[in-house]
Scaffold this motif. Structure first.
Motif, short mmCIF file in Angstrom:
data_model
loop_
_atom_site.label_atom_id
_atom_site.label_comp_id
_atom_site.label_asym_id
_atom_site.label_seq_id
_atom_site.Cartn_x
_atom_site.Cartn_y
_atom_site.Cartn_z
N LYS A 198 35.76 72.22 72.91
CA LYS A 198 37.16 71.80 72.72
C LYS A 198 37.83 72.55 71.59
CE LYS A 198 36.29 67.12 74.46
NZ LYS A 198 36.31 65.67 74.16
N HIS A 199 37.04 73.10 70.68
CA HIS A 199 37.61 73.80 69.52
C HIS A 199 37.82 75.28 69.78
CE1 HIS A 199 37.11 70.37 66.74
NE2 HIS A 199 36.05 70.10 67.48
N ASN A 200 37.13 75.82 70.77
CA ASN A 200 37.30 77.23 71.11
C ASN A 200 37.11 77.36 72.62
OD1 ASN A 200 37.29 79.98 71.44
ND2 ASN A 200 35.66 80.38 69.95
N LEU A 201 38.21 77.46 73.35
CA LEU A 201 38.15 77.49 74.81
C LEU A 201 37.51 78.76 75.35
CD1 LEU A 201 41.59 75.93 75.87
CD2 LEU A 201 39.33 74.86 75.82
N GLU A 202 37.24 79.73 74.49
CA GLU A 202 36.56 80.94 74.94
C GLU A 202 35.04 80.75 74.99
OE1 GLU A 202 38.45 83.17 76.11
OE2 GLU A 202 40.30 82.39 75.26
N LEU A 203 34.54 79.67 74.39
CA LEU A 203 33.10 79.40 74.38
C LEU A 203 32.75 78.35 75.43
CD1 LEU A 203 32.03 79.21 70.62
CD2 LEU A 203 31.62 81.07 72.24
N PHE A 204 31.67 78.58 76.16
CA PHE A 204 31.17 77.57 77.10
C PHE A 204 29.67 77.72 77.25
CE2 PHE A 204 32.02 81.24 79.77
CZ PHE A 204 31.03 81.22 80.75
N ALA A 205 29.04 76.65 77.70
CA ALA A 205 27.59 76.64 77.90
C ALA A 205 27.30 76.29 79.35
CB ALA A 205 26.93 75.63 76.97
N THR A 206 26.21 76.82 79.87
CA THR A 206 25.80 76.55 81.24
C THR A 206 24.34 76.09 81.26
OG1 THR A 206 25.21 78.89 81.53
CG2 THR A 206 27.40 78.20 82.30
N GLY A 207 24.02 75.25 82.24
CA GLY A 207 22.65 74.81 82.46
C GLY A 207 22.23 75.15 83.88
N LEU A 215 24.71 80.15 76.21
CA LEU A 215 26.02 80.09 75.56
C LEU A 215 26.76 81.39 75.85
CD1 LEU A 215 27.90 78.55 73.52
CD2 LEU A 215 26.81 79.94 71.73
N TRP A 216 28.02 81.25 76.29
CA TRP A 216 28.80 82.41 76.70
C TRP A 216 30.13 82.47 75.95
CZ3 TRP A 216 26.62 85.40 80.68
CH2 TRP A 216 25.61 84.80 81.44
N ASP A 217 30.69 83.66 75.92
CA ASP A 217 32.06 83.90 75.47
C ASP A 217 32.80 84.53 76.64
OD1 ASP A 217 34.45 85.12 74.35
OD2 ASP A 217 33.53 84.88 72.37
N THR A 222 29.17 90.45 79.96
CA THR A 222 28.01 91.27 80.32
C THR A 222 26.68 90.56 80.03
OG1 THR A 222 28.21 92.31 78.15
CG2 THR A 222 29.22 93.44 80.03
N CYS A 223 26.66 89.72 78.99
CA CYS A 223 25.42 89.01 78.66
C CYS A 223 25.78 87.77 77.85
CB CYS A 223 24.46 89.90 77.88
SG CYS A 223 25.11 90.46 76.30
N PRO A 224 24.92 86.74 77.87
CA PRO A 224 25.20 85.53 77.08
C PRO A 224 25.05 85.80 75.59
CG PRO A 224 23.02 85.41 78.09
CD PRO A 224 23.67 86.64 78.65
N LEU A 225 25.74 85.00 74.80
CA LEU A 225 25.59 85.11 73.36
C LEU A 225 24.19 84.67 72.93
CD1 LEU A 225 29.01 83.61 72.17
CD2 LEU A 225 28.43 86.01 72.57
N LEU A 226 23.72 83.58 73.55
CA LEU A 226 22.40 83.04 73.23
C LEU A 226 21.80 82.39 74.47
CD1 LEU A 226 23.17 81.33 69.80
CD2 LEU A 226 21.77 83.37 70.11
N PHE A 259 20.98 71.17 71.17
CA PHE A 259 20.83 72.54 70.66
C PHE A 259 21.97 72.84 69.68
CE2 PHE A 259 18.79 72.66 74.83
CZ PHE A 259 17.58 73.26 74.53
N ASP A 260 21.61 73.30 68.50
CA ASP A 260 22.59 73.68 67.48
C ASP A 260 22.87 75.18 67.61
OD1 ASP A 260 23.73 74.52 64.84
OD2 ASP A 260 23.48 72.39 64.42
N ILE A 261 24.12 75.53 67.73
CA ILE A 261 24.50 76.93 67.91
C ILE A 261 24.25 77.73 66.63
CG2 ILE A 261 26.46 78.47 68.36
CD1 ILE A 261 27.64 76.26 70.10
N ARG A 262 24.42 77.09 65.48
CA ARG A 262 24.33 77.82 64.22
C ARG A 262 22.89 78.22 63.89
NH1 ARG A 262 27.38 72.97 61.39
NH2 ARG A 262 25.85 72.00 62.78
#
Length: 350
Positions: A198-207, A215-217, A222-226, A259-262
């Protein structure tokens, strides 16, 4: 420097690194124990919620539900071939939308102005309807690209939408132009859920059924962030923590994980010996203190996120449905939890 001395230097360096790793593990374990002791200073939780409303009108299994941004309206999708938009305050049906395919698996409400709803399923399409047009049952557009069933969709602002599919891909669409803006293809099995920050609409996660969460941007397809591992079976649901720094997952292995992103790792795992069935859906309370999980055993459980989920039992057990709880959602204001079930009924808890 001779080879023997270089070898001895390398061995000494290896021992130093091993010692550093052990120190870091000890520090992390010590931090975790402090985290779970911190709930001593938290405010007491409210009593267990009760059923305040029942939404009856579907004639088939309810598969998905989602609140509008106004926290009053919500949408539900059922295998009776209907999308129903409800007023949760007075339990009235606002609209009933007949679908061309009854095998619907997901639905979504646009959050900003609540003018659009979307759905999809075994027809491999994302169908979008405009709630303010005179003929709401007439589809506004159909987005076709996926080669497998549509498992989940979520609006990204007013003009874009994310879709996940059994073809192991995720797509970002421009609704007005009906074009794919980006595809996200790192999963190796069916992608079952998507959660937005909700704080950054460019970030999303998939299961996914490959037992990983990613975690994606949206700006880097091209590849997930994490990538996050830890589950032993399919991940059926993903939900972002309210502050946007973590996300939760629910899996067929009967566990939820946080899962903590930081720190790029799992910081809490929720499991009970009494729960031996799969988790169909998961969502956080407005504050993030509670994690709700819908189960195949007809119940919805609520865990206190501030406690160690492996030792502390679920704080709440919400009984009431007569079949599996297939979906749930917490309204944006945090005042209400909605659960949907294969018993054809949606219940509002508060």
């Amino acid at each position: 420097m001779c080879i023997a001395s270089r070898r001895e230097s390398a061995r000494a360096r290896i021992e130093e690194l091993k010692h550093a790793i052990q120190q870091e593990k000890s520090r992390v374990n010590s931090s975790d124990s402090c985290l779970f002791d911190a709930d001593l200073n938290l405010h007491p939780l409210m009593p267990q919620p009760k059923v305040r409303r029942q939404l009856k009108g579907h004639f088939g299994k309810v598969y998905a539900t989602h609140f509008a941004g106004n926290s009053r309206d919500l949408i539900s999708a059922s295998q009776d071939g209907k999308l129903i938009i409800w007023n949760g305050h007075n339990v009235m049906k606002c609209h009933s939308i007949p679908l061309r395919s009854s095998f619907v698996m997901t639905c979504a409400f646009e959050q900003s102005r609540s003018e659009f709803v979307a759905c999809g399923g075994l027809d491999n399409l994302c169908s979008i309807y405009k709630t303010t047009q005179p003929q709401i049952s007439q589809v506004l557009c159909e987005l076709a690209w996926h080669d497998g069933y549509l498992s989940c969709c979520r609006f990204v602002g007013e003009s874009r939408i994310l879709t996940t599919s059994g073809d192991s891909n995720c797509c970002l669409w421009d609704i007005e132009r009906r074009q794919v803006l980006a595809t996200f293809t790192d999963h190796t099995a069916d992608v079952m859920s998507v959660g937005l920050s909700k704080h950054n609409l460019e970030l999303f996660a998939t299961g996914s059924c490959d037992a990983t969460a990613k975690l994606w941007d949206t700006r880097v397809s091209t590849c997930p962030l994490l990538s996050y591992r830890g589950h032993d079976s399919d991940i059926n649901s993903v939900a972002f923590f309210p502050d946007g720094n973590a996300f939760g997952t629910g899996s067929d292995d009967s566990t939820c994980q946080l899962f903590d992103i930081r720190c790029r790792m799992c910081v809490n795992k929720f499991k009970s010996e009494k729960i031996v069935c799969g988790i169909t859906s998961a969502s956080f309370s407005h504050s993030g203190r509670l994690l709700f999980a819908g189960m195949d055993d007809f119940n919805c459980y609520g865990w206190d996120v501030s406690r160690d989920g492996m030792t502390a039992p679920p704080l709440w057990t919400l009984h009431g449905h007569e079949n599996r709880v297939s979906c749930l959602d917490v309204c944006p204001s945090g005042e209400c939890l909605c659960t949907g079930s294969w018993d054809k009924v949606l219940k509002l808890w508060a």
